[in-house]
Write a protein that holds these residues in place. Structure first.
Motif, mmCIF file in Angstrom:
data_model
loop_
_atom_site.group_PDB
_atom_site.id
_atom_site.type_symbol
_atom_site.label_atom_id
_atom_site.label_comp_id
_atom_site.label_asym_id
_atom_site.label_seq_id
_atom_site.Cartn_x
_atom_site.Cartn_y
_atom_site.Cartn_z
ATOM 1 N N UNK A 73 0.839 -1.213 0.000
ATOM 2 C CA UNK A 73 0.000 0.000 0.000
ATOM 3 C C UNK A 73 0.870 1.258 0.000
ATOM 4 N N UNK A 74 1.201 1.729 -1.176
ATOM 5 C CA UNK A 74 2.103 2.878 -1.292
ATOM 6 C C UNK A 74 1.415 4.126 -1.835
ATOM 7 N N UNK A 75 0.187 4.001 -2.328
ATOM 8 C CA UNK A 75 -0.550 5.170 -2.804
ATOM 9 C C UNK A 75 -1.555 5.581 -1.725
ATOM 10 N N UNK A 76 -2.542 6.413 -2.072
ATOM 11 C CA UNK A 76 -3.531 6.879 -1.099
ATOM 12 C C UNK A 76 -4.226 5.687 -0.439
ATOM 13 N N UNK A 77 -4.325 5.694 0.877
ATOM 14 C CA UNK A 77 -4.829 4.531 1.612
ATOM 15 C C UNK A 77 -6.248 4.142 1.207
ATOM 16 N N UNK A 78 -7.123 5.127 1.025
ATOM 17 C CA UNK A 78 -8.505 4.788 0.671
ATOM 18 C C UNK A 78 -8.564 4.095 -0.689
ATOM 19 N N UNK A 79 -7.769 4.572 -1.619
ATOM 20 C CA UNK A 79 -7.709 3.925 -2.937
ATOM 21 C C UNK A 79 -7.203 2.499 -2.817
ATOM 22 N N UNK A 80 -6.150 2.318 -2.030
ATOM 23 C CA UNK A 80 -5.585 0.986 -1.838
ATOM 24 C C UNK A 80 -6.595 0.045 -1.185
ATOM 25 N N UNK A 81 -7.313 0.534 -0.185
ATOM 26 C CA UNK A 81 -8.301 -0.303 0.499
ATOM 27 C C UNK A 81 -9.443 -0.708 -0.431
ATOM 28 N N UNK A 82 -9.925 0.230 -1.226
ATOM 29 C CA UNK A 82 -11.028 -0.079 -2.150
ATOM 30 C C UNK A 82 -10.595 -1.120 -3.174
#
Length: 423
Positions: free
Chosen positions: A46-55
């Motif tokens: 998870x190296x980009x925006x956390x919400x994007x990674x979680x989705x």
């Protein structure tokens, strides 16, 4: 597939979960961020925006056709505090034990060749980071140290500690993880009589580069013109005797060690010291090449910092930093294991070519993004075959003998902290 099943069974084991949660009540209710899901998410780069990674993570996990917001970034940040960073170290130990049991280790003259080296990493600009890890200038900085197998690239044991902890103290902590019949390589920042004595005490072998002015014996050896010599070393300096006492070894003990001269291409001589005293089994001509393999641990730090973007942490707490560091080590080891298994196939396929070829590490890690979730949640032999086929088609040529001048000073390459790259 057996290695995948070992990791999966650990993540589902109640005893393993209980040993790696902060409080007994953690991960007892059925939530979306279960123990297993949390570990898998942190392994999924998870190296980009956390919400994007979680989705994206939950779309793959639930095999959904579109992304939806199943878990918020705030919920994740709260849940990760329940997870001990040591979970990734335990999973790595299970991985290493499985590699041992499958007989996948490579040896040199009957010995496994390891290396120990340290590095540092800049941390998020948070007061808690400075208090725990310390500051270098005004930047929170942590000390890294690793015990690395230079033959297959596996990291056997790793540390992220306050910057004030010395590299040689880190080496002491690695000693408990040294396998039998191994040779450990060190650069010239590590030699010390107490460390020599600890290796002898534990019946392990070492090869270290010595500073040219290490002591009078080394200076005389350089002046003598000899290629090798066996001498007795003693802790003559009061500080050296104090270090021996603190390390639990006899400061009065004399150690029989072997000095080896290596001539560099530049015409300069360097001195190595080793506990390998058998001149027939280990002739002087083999040491230059085996010591050069220590460079593998330097390359390993480059993989961790550049390819895996270690300093782009997914959180701004001490726990988050430790989780990201150890998760990165485990992910790197899994990738390199797949590369190791593919190498005989690649060499057979390209045996007519002039250069030797290997899997490109960056491509290998990229292929595991999201794919690793499927492999660990829904183990499938065909899925593993597919990802390894993709890796086998992303190759780089091995060009031995290449060297470039070291750039001692260069402009900082770090971006603006707090802003994540797009995926």
């Amino acid at each position: 597939m057996k290695i995948v099943q070992i990791l999966t069974s650990s993540l589902d084991c109640p005893a393993f979960i209980a040993a790696h949660r902060q409080q007994p009540q953690d991960f007892t209710r059925r939530r979306q961020l279960t123990f297993k899901n949390l570990v898998l998410f942190l392994l999924n780069q998870p190296r980009t925006a956390l919400q994007t990674e979680l989705d994206q993570f939950y779309r793959v996990l639930n095999q959904a056709s579109v992304e939806t917001q199943v878990v918020t970034a705030q919920a994740f940040s709260k849940a990760r505090n329940k997870l001990k960073p040591e979970v990734f170290e335990s999973l790595n130990q299970a991985l290493q034990q499985q590699i041992d049991s499958l007989g996948l280790r490579q040896t040199w003259r009957g010995l496994r060749v390891l290396a120990v080296d340290g590095s540092s990493v800049h941390l998020p600009l948070e007061p808690a980071m400075g208090r725990f890890f310390g500051l270098h200038g005004e930047q929170p900085t942590a000390r890294l140290s690793a015990l690395h197998d230079v033959m297959d690239g596996q990291t056997l044991h790793s540390l992220i500690v306050p910057a004030e902890v010395d590299e040689r103290d880190c080496a002491h902590l690695h000693l408990a993880h040294l396998p039998a019949n191994s040779l450990t390589l060190f650069d010239r920042g590590y030699p010390g009589h107490w460390l020599f004595a600890l290796f002898e005490q534990q019946q392990r072998h070492f090869l270290m580069r010595l500073p040219r002015g290490y002591n009078a014996q080394v200076k005389q050896f350089l002046q003598s013109g000899q290629v090798e010599d066996t001498q007795f070393f003693a802790a003559s300096h009061p500080e050296a005797r104090l270090f021996c006492t603190e390390a639990g070894v006899d400061p009065a003990a004399q150690l029989k060690l072997r000095l080896v001269r290596v001539e560099l291409a530049s015409g300069e001589s360097e001195v190595l010291v080793t506990s390998l005293l058998d001149r027939q089994a280990f002739p002087v001509t083999v040491f230059a090449d085996i010591y050069h393999r220590r460079w593998g641990i330097e390359t390993d730090y480059r993989r961790l910092k550049q390819t895996l973007c270690l300093d782009n942490f997914s959180g701004r707490s001490v726990v988050a930093v430790k989780q990201d560091f150890h998760a990165g080590q485990l992910l790197k080891n899994l990738t390199l294991l797949m590369h190791h298994l593919l190498q005989p196939v690649i060499e057979q396929r390209h045996k007519e070519r002039k250069l030797r070829w290997k899997v490109n590490f960056t491509q290998g890690v990229s292929r595991l993004k999201n794919t690793l979730i499927d492999l660990l949640v829904r183990p499938c032999a065909q899925g593993l075959v597919n990802v390894m086929k993709l890796m086998a088609n992303s190759l780089s040529a091995v060009r031995p003998g290449r060297s470039f001048p070291r750039q001692r000073k260069r402009l900082a390459s770090r971006g603006c902290e707090g802003y994540k790259p797009t995926r």
